[in-house]
Design an enzyme around this catalytic site. Sequence first.
Site, PDB file in Angstrom:
ATOM      1  N   ASP A  22       0.814  -1.219   0.000  1.00  0.00           N
ATOM      2  CA  ASP A  22       0.000   0.000   0.000  1.00  0.00           C
ATOM      3  C   ASP A  22       0.846   1.266   0.000  1.00  0.00           C
ATOM      4  O   ASP A  22       0.643   2.167   0.822  1.00  0.00           O
ATOM      5  CB  ASP A  22      -0.940   0.007   1.215  1.00  0.00           C
ATOM      6  CG  ASP A  22      -1.768  -1.254   1.322  1.00  0.00           C
ATOM      7  OD1 ASP A  22      -2.286  -1.702   0.285  1.00  0.00           O
ATOM      8  OD2 ASP A  22      -1.892  -1.804   2.433  1.00  0.00           O
TER       9      ASP A  22
ATOM     10  N   GLU B  84     -11.503   0.438  -3.246  1.00  0.00           N
ATOM     11  CA  GLU B  84     -10.753   0.967  -2.101  1.00  0.00           C
ATOM     12  C   GLU B  84      -9.514   1.700  -2.588  1.00  0.00           C
ATOM     13  O   GLU B  84      -9.300   1.878  -3.785  1.00  0.00           O
ATOM     14  CB  GLU B  84     -10.357  -0.191  -1.175  1.00  0.00           C
ATOM     15  CG  GLU B  84      -9.529  -1.267  -1.850  1.00  0.00           C
ATOM     16  CD  GLU B  84      -9.399  -2.537  -1.034  1.00  0.00           C
ATOM     17  OE1 GLU B  84     -10.141  -2.714  -0.052  1.00  0.00           O
ATOM     18  OE2 GLU B  84      -8.550  -3.378  -1.401  1.00  0.00           O
TER      19      GLU B  84
END
Length: 514
Positions: free
Chosen positions: A36, A191
Site C-alpha cells: 500500500d 478501495e
Amino acid sequence: MKTIRPFFLSLALSLVAIMAYATNYNNPIIPGFHPDPSVCKANGKYYLVCSSFQYFPAVPIFESSDMLKWEQIGYVIDRNEQLDLKRATSWTGIYAPTIRFHDGIFYMITTNVGGKGNFMVTAKDPRGPWSMPIYLKQGGIDPSLYFDGDRCYMVSNPDNAITLCEIDKTTGKQLTDSKVIWRGTGGRYPEGPHIYKKDNYYYLLISEGGTEIAHKLTMARSKNIFGPYESNPHNPIFTHCSVDAQSSNIQGTGHGDLIEDYDGNWWMSMLAFRQYEGSYHHIGRETFLAPVVWEKDKWPVVNGNNPLVEKTDIANTGCKISNSAAKGFGLLSHEWIHIQNPITERYRISDNKLTLTASASSLTENDHPTFMGRRQQSASCSVISCVDASGLNKGDEAGITAYQIHNGHCEIFIKRALDGQLSVYSRVTLMSVVKESVPMTISDSKVTLTIQCSPKKYSLGYMTDNQHQPCIINTVDTQLLSTEVVGGFTGCILGMYATGSGSASFDYFDYQQK
C-alpha cells in the site's frame, strides 16, 4: 501509406523514452512486506509510506532523491501513546496510509482497523516527531487527503463506495456531509482512493478486485471534485490479471499512487507480490514502481500497458537493505519491529547483547509477545543467531522464528524442561495443527540457531561450539507459510522471541541476503 497523427507519434516517442529510462532500476523498489505505498514530494526529495498492520513501530517512511533509490528514515508512529495495537493480527492494525505535503506540513492519514478507525498525524520534519492522532468522523478504510488551495478533502470507502467530504486540516472536523462520488467499475472491494487535479479535471484513482490475483487499478474523472465522475473507457488502467501477465511471477498489482517528479515525469508506486513454488507468496506484498505517460486532457498510460518485470540485480539501485553483521546490538537500525506495542522493559541492550525478558504469551496466543524481528526481503536469505539460554526457567523457551501470522509460523528454539535439562526443538504452527520435533539434548546453554531460507524451504538448524555446519532438524515448505495457506495481509518476519517467565540473551542476529 497512412499518416501517423502528431498526438500518437508524440505518445509513442514518450513511451519509448520513458520505458528506456525505466529499465535502469530494481523492481520491487522496496522488497519484502511493504504494501500500500503512498508517495509525496517536498523540499527536493520524495517520501514514501507503507502499511504495517500489527507491527510496531508503525508506518515505515522512506526517503529518495530520485524515486528509484530508497532509504528508510524512520516510522511515522513510533510512540506507544500514539497507537494501541492490543491483540492486533495480520488481519487488523494499520491499513493503507497516505502521505501528503501541504504548506510546509506533512500529513499522514490511515486506519487502525480493530481500533479507533481513521486518523491523521502531522509533522514539519518527516523524521518526526509526528503529532498525536487526530481521529476523523468519516469511516471506511484507506483514507486519502487532497488539498485544493486552502481546502482539505478526505476520501475513503465506507459501505464499499468511494466517499468524499471536506475536513478542517488542523482539527480534522468534518465540514461537509459525506457524499458517494464513485462505485468503481463493478469489481469487489473498491478501495485505496486518491484524488489528483490535472488539466482542470479531478482524477480519482482506486483499486478494485481485492488485494489478490484479481487486483486492478481503475480511474474516473470530473470537472467538479464532488462529481459526477466519468469512468475511464479503458479501465482498468493497470492490472496483472490479464493474458499478458498470466505467466509472470509478479501478481496482485494494485493500490497505486501517482506522482509527478521534479523533472515533469509521472510515476506510479503500487503493491504487488512475487509468487514462488506455484501460486503462493510468503514474503508479502511489496512496493513496485512504474513509469506513467499522462498527456494533456488524456487518461494516464501505466508502464506502456506492459506487465511489470522483476529486476533485482542492478548495482546501487533500489532499496538500501541492512545485512546486519554479527557484531551485536550496539546500534539498532530502522528495520527492527515488534508484534503489537512493545512492553519496553522486556527488551534490554547491554554490552552489544540483546536480553529478552520472556512473556507469558506465546507467538500463537498473540498478546504482546516478547518478539523483535525484521522483514524477510528476499526468498533466498539466511539468519544466524547465538542464544544464551541460561536465564530460562523451567518450561521457558527462546529462539528464532519465521513468522507470517499468529497461527502460521515456524521456529527453532531452546527449551528448559521441568527437570532442568536444555534441549533444542523445532516447531511448526499451521492453524490448529502444531507439530514439534523430537528434542535434541544440549550440554551448553549457549547455542547458535539458524534459519536458511530458499524459495522452496525454511531449513531450521543449530550448531554447538564444536560444529562448523548447522545440524538441520526440520524443513518447512514456504507454501505452508504463504498468505494463500495461513491468511493475513503481511509477509514473513524473521525474528527472536522468548516465552515463559525467565530471560534469554542474543549475541547477534545476522541476516544475509543471497
